[in-house]
Design an enzyme around this catalytic site. Structure first.
Site, mmCIF file in Angstrom:
data_model
loop_
_atom_site.group_PDB
_atom_site.id
_atom_site.type_symbol
_atom_site.label_atom_id
_atom_site.label_comp_id
_atom_site.label_asym_id
_atom_site.label_seq_id
_atom_site.Cartn_x
_atom_site.Cartn_y
_atom_site.Cartn_z
ATOM 1 N N CYS A 260 0.815 -1.208 0.121
ATOM 2 C CA CYS A 260 0.103 0.124 0.031
ATOM 3 C C CYS A 260 0.789 1.331 -0.018
ATOM 4 C CB CYS A 260 -0.933 -0.161 0.963
ATOM 5 S SG CYS A 260 -0.071 -0.280 2.716
ATOM 6 N N HIS B 5 -2.131 7.009 4.058
ATOM 7 C CA HIS B 5 -0.750 7.145 4.162
ATOM 8 C C HIS B 5 -0.166 8.350 3.429
ATOM 9 C CE1 HIS B 5 -0.596 3.060 5.435
ATOM 10 N NE2 HIS B 5 0.081 2.292 4.217
#
Length: 358
Positions: free
Chosen positions: A139, A264
């Site tokens: 990810c 993120h």
């Protein structure tokens, strides 16, 4: 059957349908163009029997057994949103029936016979799959690679240095729940000014993290590897090289966990083969698929995880030319780690495969 199809629409089986990423994937299936015939939901025996909504219809979750793959074959896709050990065991079961596997775990990312794909960057690679498997990246890699890939296509990437600021949900529901629990523990404690107060309030309840995450920053993610590197840092390095086709690209990575539930973020320093200025680089990023440029610091406009959460693109801002190198750019990027970083990428790969059989 659609009048535009020469064959029935392919089936899609989602293994890990009840997990954090699986939940997002089911939402995405209801929001994107419907290219699927039957959609089958599969999970561990603990979740078998649950009924979930898919495309507005109630669908019962099947237990992960060989029977769950019955009737799947050539042209169908089995999407794994599971831990690596589960994917490694069950993916060959699906491919043996003729189905194509799309795996979002780390099980096959380093296999030279399994393409590692981000559709905005190297979507063509899905067509070469000797083992019948296509892998999606970590990810963190997925969050930055559309922006980095677009700049590489224009200027030729020569070197990359990144620091990631990773959301708790990287560790799934366990990570998000641990952060929420720690925040509650900290909020209910009379914190003073001593550095150890947060650790005392949380105690041993660090969850999947190496240290308390609430009101803290933890410079570690993954497992220990040689010379002090973590497995997640080495994964981002290896995956970036594979996706961009740059086997010798110098890549430096530092992975950091931060007390954010979803989204993120990364700081990126990219050095190129030729000189680059911020203004033309902005034009490249504005045209890049899967990227949204939000870059006006004077107006307080730059991306944050709160902006990216729940959205599809990678958000890029703070773009600036290096102060000491005319071939380097610095920028900040945010993306929803569950959506952009996993579920959406897997859905896009699956749709590319489905298009081959349309």
């Amino acid at each position: 059957m659609s009048p535009h199809r020469s064959a029935p629409a392919p089936a899609l089986a989602v293994v890990g349908a009840t997990g954090a990423v699986g939940t997002i994937l089911l939402q995405i299936l209801s929001q994107r163009a419907d290219v699927w015939g039957d959609i089958r939901l599969i999970a561990s025996s603990r979740s078998a029997g649950r009924v979930l909504a898919v495309r507005g219809e109630e669908t019962e979750v099947l237990a992960l057994t060989e029977d769950a793959f019955e009737g799947l074959g050539a042209g169908d896709v089995v999407l794994f949103l599971t831990p690596a050990e589960v994917s490694a065991h069950w993916a060959p079961v699906a491919t043996a029936r003729g189905a194509v596997v799309v795996d979002q775990s780390a099980a096959f990312r380093e296999d030279p016979e399994v393409p590692l794909v981000v559709p905005e960057v190297n979507g063509h690679a899905v067509r070469s799959r000797p083992r019948g498997i296509v892998a999606g990246p970590d990810c963190v890699t997925a969050a930055m690679i559309a922006a980095v890939g677009a700049l590489h296509a224009e200027y030729g990437l020569a070197e990359l240095a990144v620091s990631s600021y990773q959301a708790a949900s990287r560790s799934g529901r366990a990570g998000a729940e641990a952060l929420r629990r720690q925040l509650t523990q900290v909020a209910g404690s009379p914190l003073g000014e001593l550095p150890g107060d947060v650790r005392r309030a949380v105690g041993e309840d660090t969850g999947p993290f190496a240290a308390p995450l609430a009101l803290n920053v933890v410079p570690w993610s993954g497992e220990l590897r040689a010379d002090g590197w973590s497995s997640h840092e080495l994964a981002v390095r290896a995956e970036t090289r594979r996706i961009l086709g740059l086997d010798s690209l110098p890549v430096a990575v530092t992975c950091v966990q931060v007390p954010v539930v979803t989204g993120h973020s990364l700081t990126v320093r990219a050095r190129f083969e030729r000189e680059v200025a911020a203004a033309p680089a902005r034009e490249v990023l504005e045209a890049a698929p899967g990227v949204v440029l939000v870059d006006d610091p004077a107006a307080g406009e730059f991306p944050t995880p709160a902006d990216a959460a729940g959205t599809d693109p990678a958000w890029v801002g703070r773009l600036r030319s290096s102060l000491d190198d005319p071939r380097a750019l610095e920028f900040f990027v945010c993306a929803d780690n569950l959506r952009k970083g996993a579920a959406l990428n897997a859905a896009q790969i699956s749709e590319l495969i489905a298009g081959e059989f349309a």
